[in-house]
Enzyme design. Structure first.
Site, PDB file in Angstrom:
ATOM      1  N   VAL A  70       0.863  -1.174   0.000  1.00 46.44           N
ATOM      2  CA  VAL A  70       0.000   0.000   0.000  1.00 46.44           C
ATOM      3  C   VAL A  70       0.902   1.227   0.000  1.00 46.44           C
ATOM      4  CG1 VAL A  70      -1.752   1.311   1.247  1.00 46.44           C
ATOM      5  CG2 VAL A  70      -1.866  -1.185   1.206  1.00 46.44           C
ATOM      6  N   GLY A 302     -10.648   1.408  -0.991  1.00 45.92           N
ATOM      7  CA  GLY A 302      -9.235   1.555  -1.312  1.00 45.92           C
ATOM      8  C   GLY A 302      -8.402   0.674  -0.404  1.00 45.92           C
ATOM      9  N   GLU A 303      -7.170   1.092  -0.167  1.00 46.15           N
ATOM     10  CA  GLU A 303      -6.224   0.388   0.720  1.00 46.15           C
ATOM     11  C   GLU A 303      -5.746  -0.948   0.155  1.00 46.15           C
ATOM     12  OE1 GLU A 303      -7.993  -0.293   4.563  1.00 46.15           O
ATOM     13  OE2 GLU A 303      -8.497   1.819   4.878  1.00 46.15           O
ATOM     14  N   GLY A 304      -6.230  -1.365  -1.009  1.00 43.65           N
ATOM     15  CA  GLY A 304      -5.977  -2.711  -1.491  1.00 43.65           C
ATOM     16  C   GLY A 304      -6.992  -3.713  -0.986  1.00 43.65           C
TER      17      GLY A 304
END
Length: 335
Positions: A70, A302-304
């Protein structure tokens, strides 16, 4: 270790980087055809197993090490009021990642990925792209090289994610510059912008597109992107150099890698899109890249996070591919 010297070289890399192993793919297909199931009955699980076989160069690929990266950055365009949160939140969320308190920490733990968070000059936001290029070529290359250096050579698959207040505006700007349509077609609420905030996003992107017209794809990355976007590009290319498949996350992560596709579509051949984000521009972008998301869970964190969930599906695909008996092994008649 892969190191980038100029933005102009990126478009030439597709002819130099490894391609899919067609022999391993054919052997994996033969195995799929012999397993105790009707052909194609596992649907996309079969496709994912074959995808992994081709890129890992073996008919029976396994995921021993899954890496999640990230990248975090801050953006000068936030001066245009494009996000309801202050930029301090980027660093605060990075600390939350490091302390294990974010969604991505839980999803990496349960799906078996090693998470690393990389903050990129958070105290030094990029320039406001409505007034100047967001980054110089040197700054863009530095971020790309940081992304490339973070990739674990031992990884069997790489998950990519991002964090950065304002970066849904960056994603929409990149998508509009690379694939056309109007900013309104790409802009969404991001972290929770109201109608006035969305209008400010559109106005900022309109101004940025007018200021930075006529650029090639990697110049677009420098002019409109951010450090985390450039780092994602660097990581994607470093993974390709070692034939490591990549799972991209949602709208922002996919848009971050899009300059590579615009430079040469082959540069994203080893990439999956983990999920179709609820952010409205993402499905349009997935279509522009000629891809299909693994999941549709209405996520937009988000964030992966979506890519980490998709890792679980990828593991399931390989468990079936590698663990099922063939018709001959099971003593089952093959029609």
């Amino acid at each position: 270790m892969m190191k980038f010297q100029s933005l102009a070289e990126i478009a030439t890399l597709a002819d130099q980087l490894p391609a899919r192993d067609e022999a391993a793919l054919a052997e994996a297909q033969a195995r799929e055809d012999s397993l105790t199931k009707p052909p194609g009955s596992l649907g996309r699980l079969e496709e994912l197993a074959l995808f992994m076989a081709g890129w890992r160069g073996t008919a029976r690929p396994e995921i021993g090490t899954a890496q999640a990266l990230v990248f975090a950055g801050n953006h000068g365009v936030c001066a245009q009021g494009v996000n309801p949160y202050p930029q301090e939140v980027t660093a605060q969320m990075v600390a939350n990642f490091e302390h294990g308190g974010a969604a991505i920490n839980q999803l990496c733990r349960v799906n078996g990925a090693d998470l690393k968070v990389i903050a990129l000059d958070l105290d030094r936001p990029t320039a406001d792209f409505t007034e100047a290029p967001a980054m110089s070529e040197a700054e863009t290359l530095a971020a790309m090289n940081a992304g490339a250096a973070a990739v674990d050579p031992a990884a069997d698959v790489l998950i990519l994610g991002e964090m950065g207040i304002g970066n849904s505006t960056i994603a929409a700007a990149l998508a509009a510059a690379l694939f056309g349509a109007t900013p309104a077609d790409w802009v969404g609420p991001g972290t929770g912008s109201d109608d006035a905030g969305i209008r400010r996003k559109i106005a900022a992107i309109d101004k940025g597109l007018a200021r930075h017209a006529g650029l090639d794809p990697m110049q677009v990355l420098a002019a409109l992107g951010g450090r985390e976007q450039a780092a994602i590009c660097g990581a994607v290319l470093a993974a390709r150099a070692q034939r490591t498949p990549v799972i991209l996350d949602g709208f922002i992560c996919t848009a971050s890698a899009a300059p590579l596709y615009a430079a040469d579509p082959r540069l994203l051949d080893h990439c999956l899109v983990g999920h179709a984000s609820a952010e409205p521009g993402h499905r349009r972008l997935i279509s522009a890249l000629g891809k299909r998301a693994v999941l549709e869970f209405d996520m937009r964190l988000g964030e992966g996070s979506g890519a980490a969930v998709a890792l679980g599906i990828l593991r399931s695909a390989l468990a079936c591919h590698n663990g099922m008996a063939t018709f001959a092994e099971a003593g089952v008649s093959d029609a």
